[in-house]
Design a protein around this motif. Structure first.
Motif, PDB file in Angstrom:
ATOM      1  N   GLN A   1      -2.385  -5.436   6.110  1.00 59.15           N
ATOM      2  CA  GLN A   1      -3.468  -4.501   6.368  1.00 59.15           C
ATOM      3  C   GLN A   1      -3.543  -4.260   7.869  1.00 59.15           C
ATOM      4  OE1 GLN A   1      -7.151  -5.478   4.523  1.00 59.15           O
ATOM      5  NE2 GLN A   1      -6.403  -4.794   2.558  1.00 59.15           N
ATOM      6  N   LEU A   2      -3.414  -2.999   8.254  1.00 57.51           N
ATOM      7  CA  LEU A   2      -3.449  -2.626   9.659  1.00 57.51           C
ATOM      8  C   LEU A   2      -4.857  -2.175  10.038  1.00 57.51           C
ATOM      9  CD1 LEU A   2      -0.186  -0.483   9.657  1.00 57.51           C
ATOM     10  CD2 LEU A   2      -0.426  -2.853  10.400  1.00 57.51           C
TER      11      LEU A   2
ATOM     12  N   SER B   1      -4.030  -0.273   4.187  1.00 56.28           N
ATOM     13  CA  SER B   1      -3.124  -1.148   3.449  1.00 56.28           C
ATOM     14  C   SER B   1      -1.749  -0.508   3.380  1.00 56.28           C
ATOM     15  CB  SER B   1      -3.648  -1.391   2.036  1.00 56.28           C
ATOM     16  OG  SER B   1      -4.885  -2.051   2.089  1.00 56.28           O
ATOM     17  N   THR B   2      -0.746  -1.303   3.707  1.00 52.57           N
ATOM     18  CA  THR B   2       0.628  -0.819   3.616  1.00 52.57           C
ATOM     19  C   THR B   2       1.226  -1.305   2.301  1.00 52.57           C
ATOM     20  OG1 THR B   2       1.497  -2.762   4.731  1.00 52.57           O
ATOM     21  CG2 THR B   2       0.920  -0.877   6.111  1.00 52.57           C
ATOM     22  N   SER B   3       2.141  -0.533   1.786  1.00 51.84           N
ATOM     23  CA  SER B   3       2.821  -0.972   0.566  1.00 51.84           C
ATOM     24  C   SER B   3       4.093  -1.707   0.966  1.00 51.84           C
ATOM     25  CB  SER B   3       3.150   0.235  -0.316  1.00 51.84           C
ATOM     26  OG  SER B   3       3.968   1.134   0.392  1.00 51.84           O
TER      27      SER B   3
END
Length: 125
Positions: free
Chosen positions: A71-72, A63-65
């Protein structure tokens, strides 16, 4: 360079020599005797292959902020060592995770895959 085992009580006799011939996959290196991870500020941590009780792969997400919350996809190889110690190896590419697991199987053909009721139940992505 300092080398530190991640499995208490289990060490490799000459980790420097093993690391020098290791296969590099992402930021992980897999030698004949150990799996090496970078350590901050200098050095390496390692998991002795002889201490592994299980190894399996899983698909996961990172999960990126930020505003998008994307979500990668990522791929992980989970290692379980003697004493119940777990280590996760993260890879961006599926082929790197598959290669890491294949190298571990070459070095330890008897190494079991995912424990019952966990993961995908198989060592194949």
């Amino acid at each position: 360079m300092a080398y530190r085992t991640l499995c208490p009580g289990v060490t490799i006799e000459d980790p420097k020599a093993d690391l020098s011939g290791a296969v590099k996959l992402g930021n992980v290196r897999i030698g004949q005797k150990g799996v090496y991870l970078p350590a901050f500020p200098v050095g390496a941590q390692y998991v002795p292959i002889a201490a592994l009780e299980r190894a399996w792969s899983q698909k996961g997400t990172l999960s990126t902020s930020g505003c998008c919350g994307v979500q990668l996809p990522m791929y992980v190889v989970r290692l379980q060592c003697a004493g119940g110690v777990f280590q996760t190896l993260s890879f961006d590419k599926e082929k790197d995770a598959e290669r890491a697991l294949a190298l571990l199987r070459e070095r330890r053909p008897d190494l079991p895959g995912a424990p019952e009721g966990k993961g995908i139940g198989s060592s194949i992505l």
